[in-house]
Design a protein around this motif. Structure first.
Motif, PDB file in Angstrom:
ATOM      1  N   UNK A 450     -25.078  -4.391  -4.530  1.00 28.73           N
ATOM      2  CA  UNK A 450     -25.465  -4.340  -5.945  1.00 28.73           C
ATOM      3  C   UNK A 450     -26.850  -4.955  -6.160  1.00 28.73           C
ATOM      4  N   UNK A 451     -27.551  -4.430  -7.154  1.00 32.39           N
ATOM      5  CA  UNK A 451     -28.847  -5.001  -7.538  1.00 32.39           C
ATOM      6  C   UNK A 451     -28.558  -6.299  -8.292  1.00 32.39           C
ATOM      7  N   UNK A 452     -28.526  -7.420  -7.523  1.00 34.90           N
ATOM      8  CA  UNK A 452     -28.163  -8.717  -8.082  1.00 34.90           C
ATOM      9  C   UNK A 452     -28.825  -9.813  -7.268  1.00 34.90           C
ATOM     10  N   UNK A 453     -28.974 -10.970  -7.869  1.00 38.58           N
ATOM     11  CA  UNK A 453     -29.615 -12.090  -7.177  1.00 38.58           C
ATOM     12  C   UNK A 453     -28.875 -12.445  -5.889  1.00 38.58           C
ATOM     13  N   UNK A 454     -27.546 -12.374  -5.930  1.00 40.30           N
ATOM     14  CA  UNK A 454     -26.776 -12.731  -4.744  1.00 40.30           C
ATOM     15  C   UNK A 454     -27.136 -11.843  -3.555  1.00 40.30           C
ATOM     16  N   UNK A 455     -27.404 -10.585  -3.819  1.00 39.31           N
ATOM     17  CA  UNK A 455     -27.785  -9.672  -2.739  1.00 39.31           C
ATOM     18  C   UNK A 455     -29.120 -10.070  -2.134  1.00 39.31           C
ATOM     19  N   UNK A 456     -30.074 -10.467  -2.984  1.00 41.37           N
ATOM     20  CA  UNK A 456     -31.380 -10.893  -2.487  1.00 41.37           C
ATOM     21  C   UNK A 456     -31.285 -12.228  -1.765  1.00 41.37           C
ATOM     22  N   UNK A 457     -30.401 -13.118  -2.219  1.00 45.81           N
ATOM     23  CA  UNK A 457     -30.209 -14.394  -1.528  1.00 45.81           C
ATOM     24  C   UNK A 457     -29.663 -14.169  -0.124  1.00 45.81           C
ATOM     25  N   UNK A 458     -28.685 -13.289  -0.006  1.00 45.32           N
ATOM     26  CA  UNK A 458     -28.125 -12.974   1.301  1.00 45.32           C
ATOM     27  C   UNK A 458     -29.195 -12.357   2.205  1.00 45.32           C
ATOM     28  N   UNK A 459     -29.992 -11.443   1.646  1.00 42.13           N
ATOM     29  CA  UNK A 459     -31.053 -10.794   2.427  1.00 42.13           C
ATOM     30  C   UNK A 459     -32.095 -11.811   2.875  1.00 42.13           C
ATOM     31  N   UNK A 460     -32.407 -12.779   2.018  1.00 41.86           N
ATOM     32  CA  UNK A 460     -33.400 -13.798   2.366  1.00 41.86           C
ATOM     33  C   UNK A 460     -32.939 -14.617   3.565  1.00 41.86           C
ATOM     34  N   UNK A 461     -31.653 -14.906   3.629  1.00 43.18           N
ATOM     35  CA  UNK A 461     -31.116 -15.647   4.775  1.00 43.18           C
ATOM     36  C   UNK A 461     -31.270 -14.844   6.060  1.00 43.18           C
ATOM     37  N   UNK A 462     -31.003 -13.547   5.983  1.00 46.25           N
ATOM     38  CA  UNK A 462     -31.156 -12.687   7.159  1.00 46.25           C
ATOM     39  C   UNK A 462     -32.619 -12.585   7.554  1.00 46.25           C
TER      40      UNK A 462
END
Length: 507
Positions: A450-462
């Motif tokens: 989903x287009x959501x902050x949580x998705x970007x946070x997870x991606x940032x960790x990767x």
């Protein structure tokens, strides 16, 4: 080996110079052969702008003016062009009526009688723009390029425009305020213009390139694609050059010499930007300034990033093809192009016919400054898809200085978002690996989310774990990993309206 004759227009005459070695710079020719000592050598690497001159080239029957760094420009690359230095601006000029009939020239700030100086010189005098004076000729020439290309074309010369165009000139006396005043003031002075008809007549009398491969000269500059590929096949060991903004450093800093040079910038086919229904094709010899203008036309949000790619004189000389083929891991074009889904067209001449192949940009590199070009191949085109309505694109350049600096990290994120879902992700990164790189693992972590902050946070960790950056003079490995962990969150904030999030957005 035979060195071809170098010919260009200077001070109303056609200059003929024989026996000019291929590694000789334009600065050396101007200062040592023509005694144009107003052209200064400061850094010798295209950073300070003290060596700036203006080139005039015939395009579609008119003169196109470009301010360039002469210290890293090979002399033979200006074959068939006109050159102006700060010594040349009081000759060959003709008065011109202002575009606005109500225009009234302002009196000089000094109250003294007007001299015979060019408006860009007089404005520097009126506004007290010169201190120690060493950088002044370079600033004057950048102002002259702005004057010819913008002021005389009726464009407004505001402070923001002046600051962007002067970003390639450094003043060590911190005299920028009066220099910017001069940039605005020169439009208020009585106008003069180059006698372009006379210059164009002279340019037509000079060959635009060196095209005599049969005589085996040391500098080859074919004017057609067929001739260029034939020369590449005949001389696979020749040093390929475009704008020489990087190769010039090999000459000035590493003192390298070349037996033979193959210049790609005169092949007419490679100097075009072509538009198709689903992509644009940028010729490898298109200057960076023009290439980025084509990208900005489709994606206006790239304008500030384009202005931060070096200074204007470097963008006027360097080419997009040269930046890509050079393959520096800290080059700013490649992360963006990877995120845009760009592909490369490589061409060669084999058995009497032209052969081409296409591959994704991220597949071009095989190691540090190594690529897939065969010994008889050249990079011909960069193909860039047009934007989709679902595209969310942003690119971040992090460097120690805001202007005229090399990136510590460059990160481009391009997500396709439809009905609240991330349907596709493309991420390009520079400064974090031995080559410009695509973040495949991070893209996979985003696709379908989903287009959501949580998705970007997870991606940032990767993303922070996907690359193993090094520590060097620009940044530590830890700092680079920290940026990779934070920039996706900045990207999210930017698209969710958390303004301002960029330095250039602050007033």
């Amino acid at each position: 080996m035979k060195h071809p004759v170098l010919q260009f227009v200077h001070r109303g005459d056609i200059v003929h110079l024989s026996d000019v070695p291929p590694s000789r710079t334009l600065l050396e020719v101007l200062r040592e052969d023509l005694q144009c000592t107003a052209v200064k050598e400061g850094c010798g690497e295209g950073d300070c702008g003290a060596c700036t001159v203006v080139l005039g080239e015939a395009e579609a029957g008119q003169l196109r003016y470009r301010a360039i760094n002469s210290c890293i420009r090979l002399a033979h690359s200006v074959q068939g062009q006109a050159i102006w230095t700060a010594d040349d601006l009081t000759t060959g000029m003709v008065p011109v009526a202002p575009p606005n009939p109500s225009h009234v020239a302002k009196a000089p700030a000094t109250g003294q009688e007007r001299s015979n100086l060019h408006p860009c010189q007089q404005a520097m005098v009126d506004c007290h723009g010169s201190q120690c004076g060493f950088c002044t000729p370079g600033f004057v020439m950048s102002l002259f390029g702005m004057y010819q290309g913008k002021v005389l074309q009726g464009e407004a010369m505001d402070r923001a425009t002046a600051q962007a165009d002067l970003s390639g000139n450094l003043c060590r006396c911190t005299g920028y305020r009066p220099i910017l005043d001069a940039a605005e003031h020169m439009a208020d002075l009585p106008r003069v213009q180059v006698d372009e008809a006379a210059v164009l007549r002279q340019l037509r009398a000079i060959p635009s390139g060196h095209t005599e491969p049969a005589s085996s000269p040391s500098y080859l500059a074919p004017t057609t694609m067929a001739e260029l590929l034939a020369a590449r096949a005949a001389y696979p060991q020749a040093q390929i050059v475009a704008g020489t903004t990087d190769v010039g450093l090999w000459v000035t800093k590493q003192h390298r010499q070349f037996d033979r040079v193959l210049d790609v910038t005169r092949a007419a086919e490679l100097r075009r930007v072509e538009r198709y229904p689903h992509h644009i094709a940028i010729g490898a010899a298109v200057p960076l300034q023009d290439a980025y203008a084509a990208l900005v036309a489709d994606r206006p949000q790239l304008r500030k990033f384009a202005e931060r790619f070096a200074g204007l004189p470097v963008r006027n000389s360097g080419t997009l093809g040269g930046n890509v083929a050079n393959g520096s891991p800290i080059g700013d074009s490649m992360p963006l192009l990877i995120a845009l889904g760009a592909s490369l067209v490589l061409m060669s001449a084999r058995k009497g016919r032209i052969v081409s192949r296409e591959l994704p940009l991220e597949s071009f590199y095989t190691g540090y400054r190594k690529n897939q070009l065969a010994a008889d191949e050249l990079l011909a085109w960069i193909k860039v898809p047009l934007p989709l309505s679902t595209e969310k694109l942003s690119v971040y350049k992090v460097s120690k200085r805001q202007d005229d600096d090399i990136s510590a990290v460059c990160l481009a994120l391009n997500l396709q978002v439809q009905d609240g879902l991330i349907t596709q992700a493309r991420i390009g990164a520079g400064g974090v690996a031995a080559t410009p790189a695509r973040a495949f693992r991070t893209e996979a972590a985003l696709a379908g989310q989903p287009w959501a902050r949580a998705s970007l946070e997870q991606a940032a960790t990767v993303l922070a774990q996907e690359f193993a950056p090094i520590t060097d003079m620009r940044a530590s490995a830890e700092y680079r990993r920290g940026l990779l962990a934070q920039l996706p969150l900045r990207y999210w904030a930017e698209f969710e309206g958390k303004e301002p999030v960029r330095l250039e957005d602050l007033s």
